[in-house]
Design a protein around this motif. Structure first.
Motif, mmCIF file in Angstrom:
data_model
loop_
_atom_site.group_PDB
_atom_site.id
_atom_site.type_symbol
_atom_site.label_atom_id
_atom_site.label_comp_id
_atom_site.label_asym_id
_atom_site.label_seq_id
_atom_site.Cartn_x
_atom_site.Cartn_y
_atom_site.Cartn_z
ATOM 1 N N PRO A 1 0.813 -1.223 0.000
ATOM 2 C CA PRO A 1 0.000 0.000 0.000
ATOM 3 C C PRO A 1 0.845 1.271 0.000
ATOM 4 N N ASN A 2 0.204 2.386 -0.373
ATOM 5 C CA ASN A 2 0.908 3.655 -0.547
ATOM 6 C C ASN A 2 1.148 4.333 0.812
ATOM 7 N N ARG A 3 2.177 3.882 1.471
ATOM 8 C CA ARG A 3 2.605 4.505 2.732
ATOM 9 C C ARG A 3 4.055 4.135 3.012
ATOM 10 N N GLN A 4 4.665 4.885 3.918
ATOM 11 C CA GLN A 4 6.082 4.672 4.212
ATOM 12 C C GLN A 4 6.311 3.713 5.371
ATOM 13 N N GLN A 5 5.361 3.628 6.295
ATOM 14 C CA GLN A 5 5.572 2.832 7.506
ATOM 15 C C GLN A 5 4.707 1.570 7.492
ATOM 16 N N PHE A 6 5.300 0.467 7.998
ATOM 17 C CA PHE A 6 4.622 -0.829 8.025
ATOM 18 C C PHE A 6 4.935 -1.532 9.347
ATOM 19 N N MET B 1 17.678 0.367 -14.803
ATOM 20 C CA MET B 1 17.635 -0.400 -16.042
ATOM 21 C C MET B 1 18.933 -0.168 -16.805
ATOM 22 N N GLY B 2 19.654 -1.230 -17.039
ATOM 23 C CA GLY B 2 20.868 -1.166 -17.840
ATOM 24 C C GLY B 2 21.981 -0.311 -17.273
ATOM 25 N N GLY B 3 21.886 0.081 -16.033
ATOM 26 C CA GLY B 3 22.917 0.910 -15.438
ATOM 27 C C GLY B 3 22.914 2.349 -15.908
ATOM 28 N N LEU B 4 21.972 2.720 -16.810
ATOM 29 C CA LEU B 4 21.918 4.086 -17.337
ATOM 30 C C LEU B 4 20.741 4.871 -16.781
ATOM 31 N N GLN B 5 19.606 4.208 -16.635
ATOM 32 C CA GLN B 5 18.408 4.899 -16.185
ATOM 33 C C GLN B 5 18.127 4.538 -14.723
ATOM 34 N N LYS B 6 17.804 5.564 -13.972
ATOM 35 C CA LYS B 6 17.553 5.391 -12.552
ATOM 36 C C LYS B 6 16.391 6.272 -12.143
ATOM 37 N N SER B 7 15.465 5.701 -11.376
ATOM 38 C CA SER B 7 14.298 6.460 -10.935
ATOM 39 C C SER B 7 14.596 7.191 -9.633
ATOM 40 N N ASN B 8 13.641 7.968 -9.179
ATOM 41 C CA ASN B 8 13.711 8.542 -7.840
ATOM 42 C C ASN B 8 13.522 7.421 -6.813
ATOM 43 N N SER B 9 13.892 7.698 -5.609
ATOM 44 C CA SER B 9 13.833 6.664 -4.562
ATOM 45 C C SER B 9 12.722 6.964 -3.560
ATOM 46 N N VAL B 10 12.294 5.906 -2.877
ATOM 47 C CA VAL B 10 11.304 6.024 -1.811
ATOM 48 C C VAL B 10 11.874 5.345 -0.569
ATOM 49 N N ASN B 11 11.363 5.756 0.579
ATOM 50 C CA ASN B 11 11.822 5.199 1.857
ATOM 51 C C ASN B 11 10.722 4.346 2.476
ATOM 52 N N VAL B 12 11.118 3.188 2.994
ATOM 53 C CA VAL B 12 10.199 2.268 3.648
ATOM 54 C C VAL B 12 10.733 1.990 5.057
ATOM 55 N N THR B 13 9.838 2.075 6.035
ATOM 56 C CA THR B 13 10.208 1.814 7.426
ATOM 57 C C THR B 13 9.338 0.683 7.976
ATOM 58 N N VAL B 14 9.980 -0.353 8.491
ATOM 59 C CA VAL B 14 9.275 -1.482 9.096
ATOM 60 C C VAL B 14 9.560 -1.471 10.601
ATOM 61 N N THR B 15 8.507 -1.418 11.409
ATOM 62 C CA THR B 15 8.676 -1.370 12.868
ATOM 63 C C THR B 15 8.947 -2.765 13.424
ATOM 64 N N HIS C 1 3.642 -0.492 18.402
ATOM 65 C CA HIS C 1 2.222 -0.724 18.145
ATOM 66 C C HIS C 1 1.560 0.456 17.433
ATOM 67 N N VAL C 2 2.353 1.430 17.019
ATOM 68 C CA VAL C 2 1.799 2.625 16.355
ATOM 69 C C VAL C 2 2.647 2.938 15.130
ATOM 70 N N ILE C 3 1.963 3.210 14.029
ATOM 71 C CA ILE C 3 2.641 3.707 12.818
ATOM 72 C C ILE C 3 1.875 4.917 12.299
ATOM 73 N N LEU C 4 2.580 5.740 11.517
ATOM 74 C CA LEU C 4 1.966 6.905 10.876
ATOM 75 C C LEU C 4 1.808 6.599 9.392
ATOM 76 N N GLU C 5 0.582 6.594 8.930
ATOM 77 C CA GLU C 5 0.333 6.382 7.508
ATOM 78 C C GLU C 5 0.511 7.715 6.785
ATOM 79 N N ILE C 6 1.633 7.836 6.089
ATOM 80 C CA ILE C 6 2.030 9.052 5.407
ATOM 81 C C ILE C 6 2.384 8.686 3.966
ATOM 82 N N PRO C 7 2.030 9.496 2.977
ATOM 83 C CA PRO C 7 2.270 9.143 1.561
ATOM 84 C C PRO C 7 3.741 8.846 1.296
ATOM 85 N N VAL C 8 3.965 7.824 0.490
ATOM 86 C CA VAL C 8 5.324 7.459 0.137
ATOM 87 C C VAL C 8 5.886 8.372 -0.954
ATOM 88 N N TYR C 9 4.997 9.026 -1.716
ATOM 89 C CA TYR C 9 5.433 9.911 -2.802
ATOM 90 C C TYR C 9 5.300 11.366 -2.379
#
Length: 322
Positions: free
Chosen positions: A39-44, A105-119, A124-132
């Motif tokens: 799902p579209n969030r940073q924390q899990f 892809m092919g060592g030439l193209q690179k996308s932006n990055s996202v951060n994922v946090t797993v508790t 027992h608490v996470i913040l559902e905040i957009p990953v983008y």
């Protein structure tokens, strides 16, 4: 030959080339796309499933999902051969899945990055905040989620360590996001604990890097210069062709006049002259004898036309005898 140049078509071609150059330079450095996180969030919570995919990014397939965990860069899949396609994390763990994710892809193209946090299990608490990143002016809702919650609860929200409000529903909403809302957010629930911090990124109006702007301007000037040279060459060829047509027209108009002038002058023939003379002689009772000049040689005949000489012999008048 006609030279017809449409200003609109020339401008459209120039703009089209500029767009190609901008996209090419962008793809060779840093793409604007992001991996898709479901799902579209940073924390899990620990053992939650996560799917990270790059398929279809910029209309291409065959991307590899890469991740950086504690400074170690590797593919999201277990082996390089199976690393293309979606990265399916069935049971997320902090030690192996908390980190930075991007597409390559092919060592030439690179996308932006996202951060994922797993508790861990103790959280027992996470913040559902957009990953983008969110765009200025959009509506954003942050949800403070309690693990295994069966009833309503109140949550407090913090930005950069400072309280920004509380909510009995566990939600805090920003109806119109601005650049000032960017920062580190977290939430807390009484008797449950506090969530990790995650960064909310807010995109303003896109700006063009100076080197890219310089490249686009130089390319646009070069294309425009080539178009101007082509226009001048076309005009030169058009004028040259018109001069050639004008010269042929003048020659054609002069030739028939000379022909008609030569054809209009014809000396009178002997066949036309003789009957007229004979007719006059008959009226005057005069007799004419036709004397023909001896035939000339071929050379003389070419220089002089046949000439005929007439001698007039007057017929004696009828005289009555004495």
């Amino acid at each position: 030959m006609e030279v017809r140049i449409s200003t609109n078509s020339v401008l459209m071609n120039v703009l089209f080339l500029l767009v190609i150059v901008a996209e090419f330079s962008d793809s060779q450095t840093y793409n604007s796309g992001f991996p898709q996180v479901v799902p579209n969030r940073q924390q899990f919570f620990q053992t939650e499933p996560i799917t990270i995919s790059c398929e279809g990014l910029n209309g291409l397939n065959g991307w590899r999902v890469m991740k950086k965990i504690n400074g170690d860069v590797r593919t999201c899949a277990s082996t390089w051969e199976t690393s293309t396609g979606p990265c399916n994390i069935i049971n997320a763990y902090p030690s192996s899945d908390t980190g930075e994710y991007w597409c390559e892809m092919g060592g030439l193209q690179k996308s932006n990055s996202v951060n994922v946090t797993v508790t861990d299990l103790e959280s027992h608490v996470i913040l559902e905040i957009p990953v983008y990143p969110v765009v200025q002016g959009e509506n954003v809702t942050l949800h403070c989620r309690k693990k295994d919650a069966n009833s309503s609860y109140s949550a407090k929200f913090y930005k950069n360590g400072i309280s920004v409000g509380s909510s009995s529903s566990g939600n805090i909403m920003a109806p119109t996001v601005s650049k000032s809302d960017e920062g580190l957010y977290k939430c807390s629930i009484a008797d449950a604990g506090e969530s990790p911090e995650s960064w909310l990124s807010v995109e303003g109006h896109p700006t063009v890097p100076y080197f890219k702007l310089y490249l686009v301007l130089c390319t646009g000037f070069s294309v425009l210069l080539v178009v101007i040279l082509l226009i001048l060459a076309g005009v030169f060829q058009h004028n040259k062709h018109q001069q050639t047509i004008r010269g042929h027209t003048e020659e054609t108009s002069l030739t028939p006049s000379a022909h008609n002038s030569a054809a209009s002058f014809q000396p009178p023939s002997s066949a036309q002259t003789v009957p007229a003379v004979v007719s006059i002689a008959e009226e005057n009772n005069e007799t004419y004898s036709l004397i023909t000049k001896p035939r000339m040689s071929t050379e003389d005949h070419a220089l002089e036309s046949v000439q005929e000489t007439y001698s007039i012999v007057r017929k004696p008048s009828n005289v009555k005898g004495n």
